[in-house]
Design an enzyme around this catalytic site. Structure first.
Site, PDB file in Angstrom:
ATOM      1  N   HIS A 135      49.697  48.224  30.320  1.00  0.00           N
ATOM      2  CA  HIS A 135      48.447  47.917  30.578  1.00  0.00           C
ATOM      3  C   HIS A 135      47.471  49.318  30.281  1.00  0.00           C
ATOM      4  O   HIS A 135      46.454  48.695  30.136  1.00  0.00           O
ATOM      5  CB  HIS A 135      48.306  47.711  31.979  1.00  0.00           C
ATOM      6  CG  HIS A 135      48.629  46.073  32.336  1.00  0.00           C
ATOM      7  ND1 HIS A 135      48.037  45.191  32.495  1.00  0.00           N
ATOM      8  CD2 HIS A 135      50.205  45.591  32.540  1.00  0.00           C
ATOM      9  CE1 HIS A 135      48.685  44.150  32.640  1.00  0.00           C
ATOM     10  NE2 HIS A 135      49.940  44.162  32.607  1.00  0.00           N
ATOM     11  N   LYS A 181      44.194  20.572  43.901  1.00  0.00           N
ATOM     12  CA  LYS A 181      43.750  21.856  43.509  1.00  0.00           C
ATOM     13  C   LYS A 181      43.998  22.764  44.586  1.00  0.00           C
ATOM     14  O   LYS A 181      43.089  23.692  44.810  1.00  0.00           O
ATOM     15  CB  LYS A 181      42.044  21.819  43.234  1.00  0.00           C
ATOM     16  CG  LYS A 181      41.871  21.115  42.107  1.00  0.00           C
ATOM     17  CD  LYS A 181      40.456  21.074  41.628  1.00  0.00           C
ATOM     18  CE  LYS A 181      40.114  20.236  40.144  1.00  0.00           C
ATOM     19  NZ  LYS A 181      40.411  18.802  40.243  1.00  0.00           N
ATOM     20  N   ASP A 239      42.176  21.159  33.145  1.00  0.00           N
ATOM     21  CA  ASP A 239      41.422  21.551  34.197  1.00  0.00           C
ATOM     22  C   ASP A 239      41.622  22.967  34.792  1.00  0.00           C
ATOM     23  O   ASP A 239      42.662  23.195  35.370  1.00  0.00           O
ATOM     24  CB  ASP A 239      41.516  20.390  35.234  1.00  0.00           C
ATOM     25  CG  ASP A 239      40.651  20.657  36.625  1.00  0.00           C
ATOM     26  OD1 ASP A 239      40.398  19.455  37.084  1.00  0.00           O
ATOM     27  OD2 ASP A 239      40.043  21.585  36.559  1.00  0.00           O
ATOM     28  N   GLU A 249      42.933  39.643  29.203  1.00  0.00           N
ATOM     29  CA  GLU A 249      43.822  40.506  29.614  1.00  0.00           C
ATOM     30  C   GLU A 249      44.617  41.383  28.648  1.00  0.00           C
ATOM     31  O   GLU A 249      45.565  40.681  27.978  1.00  0.00           O
ATOM     32  CB  GLU A 249      44.691  39.885  30.990  1.00  0.00           C
ATOM     33  CG  GLU A 249      45.483  40.985  31.402  1.00  0.00           C
ATOM     34  CD  GLU A 249      46.453  40.189  32.659  1.00  0.00           C
ATOM     35  OE1 GLU A 249      46.128  38.829  33.030  1.00  0.00           O
ATOM     36  OE2 GLU A 249      47.497  40.778  33.140  1.00  0.00           O
TER      37      GLU A 249
END
Length: 780
Positions: free
Chosen positions: A383, A219, A293, A84
């Site tokens: 951006h 999660k 993770d 990004e």
């Protein structure tokens, strides 16, 4: 073109290239970017399956950011793995603003990991009684946790009853590990204990249980985790001076606070859990860079960000209540990720608090920078421009040096004056055994497998000698059993439950001690068949079990009749030496834990589950006819095993196939004796023939080899000759064939669904051919 990914479960460069070729053919693309990789396939056991290559993610450096925290202090530069644009630049800008204002204060508030099993009871009252009983067992619950982990500590037991259903939230501290696997193991141990403890208590016993009832928030983004914490709960705060806000962030403190109030209102209307700007960007970038993770990114990215005025200064704070991170285990051991953790000063034990504070500090820096960009209109413009109760000093490959080997060689060669001058290591051998791979699935912190060495030593009073050796470093039998359990857990609940019940008593337990015991024997019938042993290391404290043996080079000859004859005659000397002395063998104890005779019949549910699973997943390997045949044999096991154990038994290799045999200058050598046990001598014959004969073998072939073997066993001694003459040798072969088909072949077939065994299709065809040949003679 096959639809099955090749090389399942194989961690070799050859298997990787095979999969890459398959993917190229299937996709019609060249995939040049995957041609090379900096990762070693052998080091990825437990990290990824069907390894085909690596994807490079750009890593940019953000910072430096000045930390004045509890565990993180000084200037820190963060490696952010991202695609990004503007992320690294924005985080760096925020870091500069915080640093120029005196730095960021950070503190870990707590570290928790949860697992929440669910219990079903007959009625509400029973569930309530169980809740009261559970609170009284707290000390015993702590004992169960200590049985499976030296790091996990149970800190809370929180029950939630809904009618006759009870969810229990077990809360643990897990030191430097993220802790999902650790807490799962600890909770499973608790649940097993609960099941056993209440086996006779009808008034308390749960009717059903789930290891995870979906209350823990694993999660997932949950309000419970936000309030109670899951993972590391860490906070960061900074006081930004007005001049710095103006110079670096291009806005004013008042404008930042006003915009903050507006965005909080928007988050409330949207039902956001917590409130933040984009902390998840930092969490994801640092997770990828350091081997965390990544499935935990969204729960770990939950935050509460706050801005307020204090005099002329802007005070910014952030709370990450659910930061699931670790600095040991998982992907943190991969080379690139380990390097980046090391650069942060967080690698290994003791690093998790510092790492959590670094994540929080940079998350605050990014939120401050992003909010200022939105306020000042820079956001769009920017951006546009831009995964044991004690500490064990596990043996590592680098430990195979002169200091370690000298006492081993001195004792093994019976020469106290021996001096090792030099040890040169070669690359670890590829394909060093299924047992080593299985052991690595359970325990990856220690090295196992075959390690070639060139060792120079001087005997006491002699001249220097240089010898090519192999250090065979064995996994514990318990690790092999656990590794098989890990593979079979992917085969469905029926297989997993059956292995959990019967696997620990199978032939793999104590395999490491068994093989070392074999090499300690002095009987020439056995030592003539073994590789020359130069020394043994058995160190329980380090869980180090090493055999120093000669480096063998098989001649690579085809498995013609004369080669099979030679192996049968060689192993027959072992069979004849101990034939009929099985009780003496067992009484001596050097074979350690050998399954009791009734185990095969008692564990019928395991073999049936393996066969059914393999038949369902691999119908080309086990078609309905073969499946029915195996299930029929297993169903009758209680009867034919009694006959099997009544025949003369002996010491057998129990894994006698070409992977474990070398023929060198006419000399037959059999190695890998970890499965050695007491059994019918024909069991070794069955396995050798199943692996070496073609699928069109004839009855005459089998007759020939059985005759060669029986005569060689009988030739060992008059006592052996009498036993051979007094029993039906062919009947023993047929019973051993039943045993091989229903145990070893069934286990191979189930494992083949997860880890491809290249030899299995041919082995299966030959094994069933051997069976049908016996059936044709009306003797099965």
């Amino acid at each position: 073109m096959t639809d099955v990914i090749p090389g399942r479960g194989q961690y070799t460069e050859a298997a990787r290239r095979q999969r890459l070729a398959w993917l190229r053919e299937r996709s019609g693309t060249e995939l040049e970017s995957l041609e090379t990789t900096g990762l070693n396939a052998q080091n990825l056991v437990g990290n990824v399956e069907n390894f085909v290559g690596s994807v490079e993610v750009p890593v940019g450096l953000a910072g430096p950011l000045l930390f004045v925290g509890d565990a993180a202090r000084g200037n820190v530069t963060a490696p952010l793995a991202t695609t990004e644009g503007a992320l690294v630049a924005s985080a760096s800008r925020g870091a500069r603003a915080l640093t120029q204002s005196g730095g960021v204060v950070t503190k870990v508030l707590a570290q928790r990991m949860t697992r929440a099993p669910a219990f079903e009871f007959p009625d509400i009252a029973t569930a309530q009684r169980f809740t009261g009983w559970l609170h009284e067992q707290r000390g015993r619950l702590d004992e169960q946790v200590r049985l499976v982990s030296r790091h996990a500590r149970l800190v809370d037991v929180d029950p939630y009853q809904i009618g006759r259903h009870l969810h229990v939230r077990f809360v643990f501290e897990t030191a430097d590990a993220a802790g999902q696997n650790m807490t799962t193991a600890a909770t499973w141990q608790i649940c097993r204990w609960l099941t056993d403890a209440l086996a006779g208590e009808d008034g308390l016993r749960p009717r059903a249980m789930l290891l995870e009832g979906n209350l823990s928030g694993d999660k997932k983004v949950t309000a419970a985790s936000l309030l109670s914490g899951r993972g590391t709960r860490v906070t960061a705060e900074c006081r930004l001076r007005r001049d710095v806000v103006a110079a670096v962030l291009k806005t004013a403190p008042e404008a930042m606070v006003k915009s903050h109030v507006t965005t909080v209102l928007g988050a409330q209307q949207g039902g956001t859990t917590g409130y933040g700007v984009n902390a998840a960007n930092i969490v994801a970038a640092l997770f990828v860079a350091t081997g965390q993770d990544v499935a935990c990114v969204h729960e770990s990215g939950v935050s509460i960000f706050s801005l307020e005025m204090d005099g002329d200064d802007l005070v910014a704070t952030i709370l990450l209540p659910n930061l699931v991170v670790g600095t040991v285990g998982g992907g943190t051991a991969l080379p690139h990720q380990r390097d980046l953790l090391t650069t942060l000063g967080c690698a290994g034990a003791g690093g998790v608090r510092r790492f959590a504070e670094i994540v929080a500090g940079f998350a605050l820096a990014l939120d401050v920078s992003t909010m200022s960009a939105v306020v000042s209109g820079q956001f769009a413009e920017a951006h546009q421009r831009l995964g044991r109760a004690r500490r064990v000093d596990f043996l590592q490959a680098g430990d195979l040096d002169a200091a370690l080997l000298q006492p081993v060689l001195a004792q093994g060669l019976g020469d106290p004056g021996l001096h090792v001058a030099r040890v040169k290591q070669a690359p670890q051998l590829v394909g060093d055994g299924i047992s080593s791979e299985l052991g690595a699935l359970a325990e990856r912190r220690k090295v196992t497998g075959l390690h070639p060495l060139t060792v120079t030593w001087t005997p006491g009073g002699g001249t220097p000698v240089t010898v090519d050796l192999v250090a065979k470093i064995k996994p514990r039998g318990e690790d092999i059993v656990a590794g098989i359990a890990k593979v079979l857990s992917l085969c469905g609940p029926e297989v997993h439950r059956a292995w959990s019940r019967w696997g620990p008593d199978a032939e793999f337990t104590d395999a490491h001690r068994r093989e070392l015991s074999v090499y300690r024997r002095t009987e020439s019938a056995l030592t003539d068949l073994l590789p020359r042993c130069y020394g043994l290391l058995e160190d329980d404290e380090r869980e180090a079990y090493v055999i120093l043996m000669e480096r063998l080079r098989d001649d690579g000859g085809p498995w013609a009749h004369n080669r099979i004859d030679a192996v049968l005659r060689a192993v027959a000397r072992v069979h004849g030496h101990w034939l009929g002395h099985d009780q003496d063998l067992l009484a001596d104890g050097w074979l350690h834990r050998v399954p009791e005779p009734a185990h095969l019949a008692k564990s019928r549910e395991l073999w049936e589950a393996l066969v059914r699973h393999a038949a369902a997943d691999l119908p080309g390997l086990l078609d309905p006819r073969r499946e029915g045949l195996l299930l029929g044999i297993i169903e009758e096991a209680e009867h034919w095993t009694q006959e099997l154990y009544a025949l003369p038994r002996t010491l057998i290799h129990n894994d006698l196939n070409p992977r474990n045999i070398a023929v060198q200058d006419g000399r037959v050598v059999a190695y890998d004796w970890e499965l050695a046990t007491v059994g019918l001598p024909q069991r070794d014959v069955v396995e050798l023939l199943a692996f070496t004969l073609p699928p069109d073998a004839t009855a005459a072939d089998v007759d020939r080899f059985l005759t060669v073997h029986a005569r060689a066993v009988a030739a060992v001694s008059p006592a052996a000759a009498a036993l051979v003459a007094g029993c039906d040798w062919r009947r023993g072969y047929r019973l051993a064939l039943r045993e091989f088909l229903t145990t070893r072949l069934a286990l191979y077939a189930a494992g083949h669904t997860q880890r491809e065994f290249g030899f299995l299709p041919r082995l299966t065809r030959t094994a069933f051919r051997l069976w049908h040949l016996e059936q044709a003679q009306d003797g099965g």
